[in-house]
Scaffold this motif. Structure first.
Motif, PDB file in Angstrom:
ATOM      1  N   GLY A 177       0.788  -1.221   0.000  1.00 46.57           N
ATOM      2  CA  GLY A 177       0.000   0.000   0.000  1.00 46.57           C
ATOM      3  C   GLY A 177       0.822   1.273   0.000  1.00 46.57           C
ATOM      4  O   GLY A 177       0.268   2.363   0.089  1.00 46.57           O
ATOM      5  N   GLU A 178       2.158   1.150  -0.106  1.00 41.14           N
ATOM      6  CA  GLU A 178       3.003   2.356  -0.100  1.00 41.14           C
ATOM      7  C   GLU A 178       2.736   3.210  -1.329  1.00 41.14           C
ATOM      8  O   GLU A 178       2.790   4.436  -1.268  1.00 41.14           O
ATOM      9  N   LEU A 179       2.482   2.554  -2.467  1.00 47.62           N
ATOM     10  CA  LEU A 179       2.114   3.267  -3.681  1.00 47.62           C
ATOM     11  C   LEU A 179       0.608   3.158  -3.898  1.00 47.62           C
ATOM     12  O   LEU A 179       0.007   2.117  -3.645  1.00 47.62           O
ATOM     13  N   THR A 180       0.022   4.236  -4.389  1.00 47.40           N
ATOM     14  CA  THR A 180      -1.390   4.187  -4.744  1.00 47.40           C
ATOM     15  C   THR A 180      -1.562   3.375  -6.024  1.00 47.40           C
ATOM     16  O   THR A 180      -0.578   3.062  -6.721  1.00 47.40           O
ATOM     17  N   GLU A 181      -2.780   3.077  -6.361  1.00 48.69           N
ATOM     18  CA  GLU A 181      -3.056   2.345  -7.593  1.00 48.69           C
ATOM     19  C   GLU A 181      -2.577   3.135  -8.808  1.00 48.69           C
ATOM     20  O   GLU A 181      -2.010   2.573  -9.758  1.00 48.69           O
ATOM     21  N   THR A 182      -2.779   4.451  -8.775  1.00 49.41           N
ATOM     22  CA  THR A 182      -2.336   5.299  -9.893  1.00 49.41           C
ATOM     23  C   THR A 182      -0.820   5.310 -10.001  1.00 49.41           C
ATOM     24  O   THR A 182      -0.258   5.212 -11.098  1.00 49.41           O
ATOM     25  N   GLU A 183      -0.120   5.412  -8.863  1.00 51.98           N
ATOM     26  CA  GLU A 183       1.345   5.430  -8.881  1.00 51.98           C
ATOM     27  C   GLU A 183       1.912   4.105  -9.385  1.00 51.98           C
ATOM     28  O   GLU A 183       2.909   4.079 -10.116  1.00 51.98           O
ATOM     29  N   THR A 184       1.277   3.010  -9.007  1.00 44.14           N
ATOM     30  CA  THR A 184       1.719   1.705  -9.495  1.00 44.14           C
ATOM     31  C   THR A 184       1.565   1.618 -10.998  1.00 44.14           C
ATOM     32  O   THR A 184       2.455   1.137 -11.709  1.00 44.14           O
ATOM     33  N   ARG A 217      -6.685  10.606 -15.072  1.00 42.43           N
ATOM     34  CA  ARG A 217      -7.927  11.290 -14.702  1.00 42.43           C
ATOM     35  C   ARG A 217      -8.603  11.887 -15.929  1.00 42.43           C
ATOM     36  O   ARG A 217      -9.814  11.742 -16.126  1.00 42.43           O
ATOM     37  N   THR A 252      -5.565   3.188 -18.215  1.00 40.29           N
ATOM     38  CA  THR A 252      -5.835   2.012 -17.381  1.00 40.29           C
ATOM     39  C   THR A 252      -6.053   0.747 -18.211  1.00 40.29           C
ATOM     40  O   THR A 252      -6.022  -0.363 -17.666  1.00 40.29           O
TER      41      THR A 252
END
Length: 315
Positions: free
Chosen positions: A168-175, A224, A285
């Motif tokens: 969970g250190e990275l958000t889904e967007t960052e991943t 986005r 995505t």
């Protein structure tokens, strides 16, 4: 059958007798010069010099630089003799003194214990702290001019950095961003292109040099707004932007399409930044479309390089 000559290793001190007076200025001048320096190419980072022989306590760090993309401080420690404990300790002390995230240690030979120490530090430091041991090599073929190679013998491992992250250190967007730029980097490496492979980060942008300080190619993904972008970024040089926009008609005819010209705007750091960009609608995505998106980015990045490279050098 063709006949091949042998590479002949040279002693570094045949070309730089004095470390502080000759070799360090040579490294700094290479970074300041137009184009990507040998060191930047070895590191996969674009650098700007902050100061040479910067005072840190009782000693001086050879070169203090920063990464263009994220402003991380970089300590560069040079020596013309084989690696030793003294320079290893100084590199770490200098990094602490200037709050550096990256240590670059250059020497013509690294003993196993020093190379292993750098690798151990890479494996056990927090993400974002990177250490490089760079072997200085000088080669000749027969009576040819000497050629310099800066060869990494210890460097950070991307997969180990990722493995150290907590869940969970990275958000889904960052991943998603990091995965996309990793594939983009791999696409560049597999292709004969003027674009440079750079380390991927979990950011919305991926920057690339274009041969002159203050200018860079920038690739962006916006999940986005469902948009890809490729363009030229001009940092703190409104006059350069004006000179280019005066050529906009000719430039757009070479692109065979209209570009978006973003006037200089003040950044949070108080500097001016302008952009010339082209965009494409895309659902980032949808990984099934990534091949198409990556090809589009490479194609337009190469076009920006072709159209703007010579113009930028003349500014």
């Amino acid at each position: 059958m063709p006949e091949f000559a042998s590479l002949e290793a040279q002693e570094a001190r045949e070309y730089w007798e004095h470390e502080a007076q000759e070799f360090t200025p040579w490294i700094a001048d290479e970074i300041r010069a137009e184009g990507v320096s040998k060191l930047e190419d070895s590191l996969g980072l674009d650098l700007e010099i902050i100061e040479e022989e910067k005072s840190v306590g009782r000693y001086n760090v050879d070169i203090l630089a920063e990464v263009v993309d994220d402003n991380r401080n970089v300590v560069i420690e040079n020596q013309l003799n084989p690696s030793d404990h003294d320079h290893l300790g100084k590199s770490i002390a200098y990094a602490s003194g200037v709050d550096a995230d990256i240590i670059v240690w250059i020497a013509p030979r690294f003993y196993d214990e020093h190379r292993d120490a750098m690798q151990w530090l890479n494996e056990n430091s927090r993400e974002g702290v990177d250490l490089f041991a760079i072997r200085l090599e000088v080669w000749k073929i027969g009576n040819s001019d000497p050629a310099v190679r800066l060869n990494p013998v210890a460097e950070p491992s991307e997969w180990k950095e990722k493995a150290k992250r907590s869940e969970g250190e990275l958000t889904e967007t960052e991943t998603l961003q990091e995965e996309f730029w990793t594939e983009f980097r791999d696409r560049i490496e597999d292709r004969d292109t003027p674009l440079s492979a750079r380390k991927p980060y979990p950011e919305y942008y991926y920057n690339n040099p274009i041969g002159k300080a203050g200018f860079e190619l920038q690739f962006t993904i916006n999940s986005r707004d469902n948009e890809l972008g490729t363009g030229l970024v001009i940092r703190d040089d409104a006059e350069a932007y004006r000179e280019l926009i005066e050529q906009s008609q000719q430039i757009e005819s070479e692109f065979d399409r209209e570009l978006t010209w973003n006037e200089p705007e003040e950044t949070r750091s108080g500097k001016k930044r302008s952009r010339i960009v082209v965009t494409k609608s895309a659902d980032v995505t949808d990984q099934d479309q990534w091949d198409e998106y990556l090809d589009w980015m490479v194609e337009h990045g190469e076009k920006f390089h072709e159209v703007f490279y010579d113009r930028i050098q003349q500014l």
